[in-house]
Design an enzyme around this catalytic site. Structure first.
Site, PDB file in Angstrom:
ATOM      1  N   GLY A 129     -55.774  29.208  28.933  1.00 12.21           N
ATOM      2  CA  GLY A 129     -55.178  27.894  29.229  1.00 12.21           C
ATOM      3  C   GLY A 129     -54.965  26.993  28.030  1.00 12.21           C
ATOM      4  O   GLY A 129     -54.841  25.779  28.190  1.00 12.21           O
ATOM      5  N   SER A 130     -54.890  27.581  26.815  1.00 12.03           N
ATOM      6  CA  SER A 130     -54.677  26.691  25.657  1.00 12.03           C
ATOM      7  C   SER A 130     -53.261  26.105  25.670  1.00 12.03           C
ATOM      8  O   SER A 130     -53.058  24.965  25.234  1.00 12.03           O
ATOM      9  CB  SER A 130     -54.959  27.421  24.342  1.00 12.03           C
ATOM     10  OG  SER A 130     -53.946  28.332  24.031  1.00 12.03           O
ATOM     11  N   ASN A 131     -52.288  26.844  26.160  1.00 15.49           N
ATOM     12  CA  ASN A 131     -50.931  26.280  26.254  1.00 15.49           C
ATOM     13  C   ASN A 131     -50.875  25.170  27.296  1.00 15.49           C
ATOM     14  O   ASN A 131     -50.195  24.157  27.100  1.00 15.49           O
ATOM     15  CB  ASN A 131     -49.902  27.365  26.566  1.00 15.49           C
ATOM     16  CG  ASN A 131     -49.455  28.081  25.314  1.00 15.49           C
ATOM     17  OD1 ASN A 131     -48.744  27.525  24.480  1.00 15.49           O
ATOM     18  ND2 ASN A 131     -49.895  29.333  25.153  1.00 15.49           N
ATOM     19  N   HIS A 160     -43.808  33.509  25.147  1.00 14.51           N
ATOM     20  CA  HIS A 160     -44.192  34.872  24.768  1.00 14.51           C
ATOM     21  C   HIS A 160     -44.516  34.901  23.277  1.00 14.51           C
ATOM     22  O   HIS A 160     -43.771  34.356  22.469  1.00 14.51           O
ATOM     23  CB  HIS A 160     -43.043  35.840  25.087  1.00 14.51           C
ATOM     24  CG  HIS A 160     -43.393  37.253  24.772  1.00 14.51           C
ATOM     25  ND1 HIS A 160     -44.246  38.005  25.557  1.00 14.51           N
ATOM     26  CD2 HIS A 160     -43.043  38.051  23.728  1.00 14.51           C
ATOM     27  CE1 HIS A 160     -44.396  39.200  25.018  1.00 14.51           C
ATOM     28  NE2 HIS A 160     -43.677  39.254  23.904  1.00 14.51           N
TER      29      HIS A 160
HETATM   30  C1  GRF Z   1     -50.244  33.096  24.879  1.00 12.14           C
HETATM   31  O1  GRF Z   1     -50.292  33.838  23.692  1.00 12.14           O
HETATM   32  C2  GRF Z   1     -48.878  33.205  25.516  1.00 12.14           C
HETATM   33  O2  GRF Z   1     -47.841  33.312  24.591  1.00 12.14           O
HETATM   34  C3  GRF Z   1     -48.999  34.488  26.295  1.00 12.14           C
HETATM   35  O3  GRF Z   1     -50.313  34.468  26.800  1.00 12.14           O
HETATM   36  C4  GRF Z   1     -51.137  33.677  25.954  1.00 12.14           C
HETATM   37  C5  GRF Z   1     -51.747  32.617  26.812  1.00 12.14           C
HETATM   38  O4  GRF Z   1     -52.681  31.865  26.114  1.00 12.14           O
HETATM   39  N1  GRF Z   1     -47.967  34.584  27.313  1.00 12.14           N
HETATM   40  P1  GRF Z   1     -53.296  30.573  26.759  1.00 12.14           P
HETATM   41  O5  GRF Z   1     -53.896  30.990  28.110  1.00 12.14           O
HETATM   42  O6  GRF Z   1     -52.213  29.563  26.941  1.00 12.14           O
HETATM   43  O7  GRF Z   1     -54.364  30.116  25.811  1.00 12.14           O
END
Ligand code: GRF
Length: 217
Positions: free
Chosen positions: A20-22, A117
């Site tokens: 969930g860092s994004n 991605h």
């Molecule tokens: C990220 O590297 C994103 O590009 C890929 O999965 C990962 C998710 O990371 N689709 P997070 O859960 O958002 O930290």
């Protein structure tokens, strides 16, 4: 050409299976007022996804939807669509959602679902994109935000950022460097949608000029 969303505050749902860092980076962009959006709900298909806790800590509705409680993907996605409709969600952001999206979700959110991605698509789609890049020996990789279509990591591209691959990189060290850029391009891409600037032309996106409230460019 078709406009993806009219200008206005986005009502987002974030779908995540893991860390969930994004999701966090999107929350921070909203707090800084860089991104004109509300996150209505975080949905996860994994009960123990840290993303769920991150949402709860921010008082954002966090929903675990267990795919195994449904007979098939269509039924799972019908329920998901019902949930998202109930929250008046206008745009869905996939952020580490480890499932291929099926026709039910795609139909309802056609062109209104985006994904991030960790590679420069169309290179290295699918799992472990950073390791694929290291193994292949490319000198640059990066990340891509794209509109979701029926394929795997294949829809029209909204934004990309380039990251060098260093001689000693492992998949993990490259992933770390790419993640920094992911956290920038995701909110920036969504903000283009919030500004009503994204149009689709076949498999391409076209980014229009900024129009302020007075209608001037
Ligand atoms: C990220 O590297 C994103 O590009 C890929 O999965 C990962 C998710 O990371 N689709 P997070 O859960 O958002 O930290």
């Amino acid at each position: 050409m078709m406009q993806v969303t009219p200008a206005g505050r986005l009502q987002l749902a974030v779908l995540a299976s893991g860390r969930g860092s994004n999701f966090d980076a999107l929350c921070q962009a909203i707090e800084r007022r860089d991104l004109n959006a509300d996150i209505k709900v975080l949905v996860s298909d994994k009960e123990n996804a840290p993303a769920l806790d991150k949402a709860r800590k921010r008082n954002i509705e966090a929903v675990y939807l267990n795919p195994r409680s449904y007979n098939n993907r269509d039924e799972y996605e019908s329920d998901l669509v019902k949930l998202l409709k109930g929250q008046q969600v206008t745009v869905v952001a996939l952020a580490g959602y480890m499932r291929l999206v099926g026709p039910v979700l795609l139909k309802y959110f056609q062109h209104r679902m985006v994904n991030i991605h960790p590679a420069l698509l169309p290179a290295f789609p699918g799992l472990q994109a950073q390791q694929q890049a290291v193994d292949y020996g490319v000198k640059y990789s990066g990340c891509t935000v794209h509109i979701v279509d029926a394929g795997m990591d294949s829809g029209p591209i909204l934004m990309q950022a380039v990251v060098p691959v260093l001689p000693d990189d492992s998949g993990d060290t490259l992933a770390e460097r790419i993640l920094v850029e992911e956290h920038q391009i995701y909110w920036r891409s969504l903000q283009l949608l919030a500004e009503g600037r994204v149009y689709i032309d076949g498999r391409k996106t076209v980014i229009g000029g900024y129009i302020d409230e007075k209608g001037t460019h």
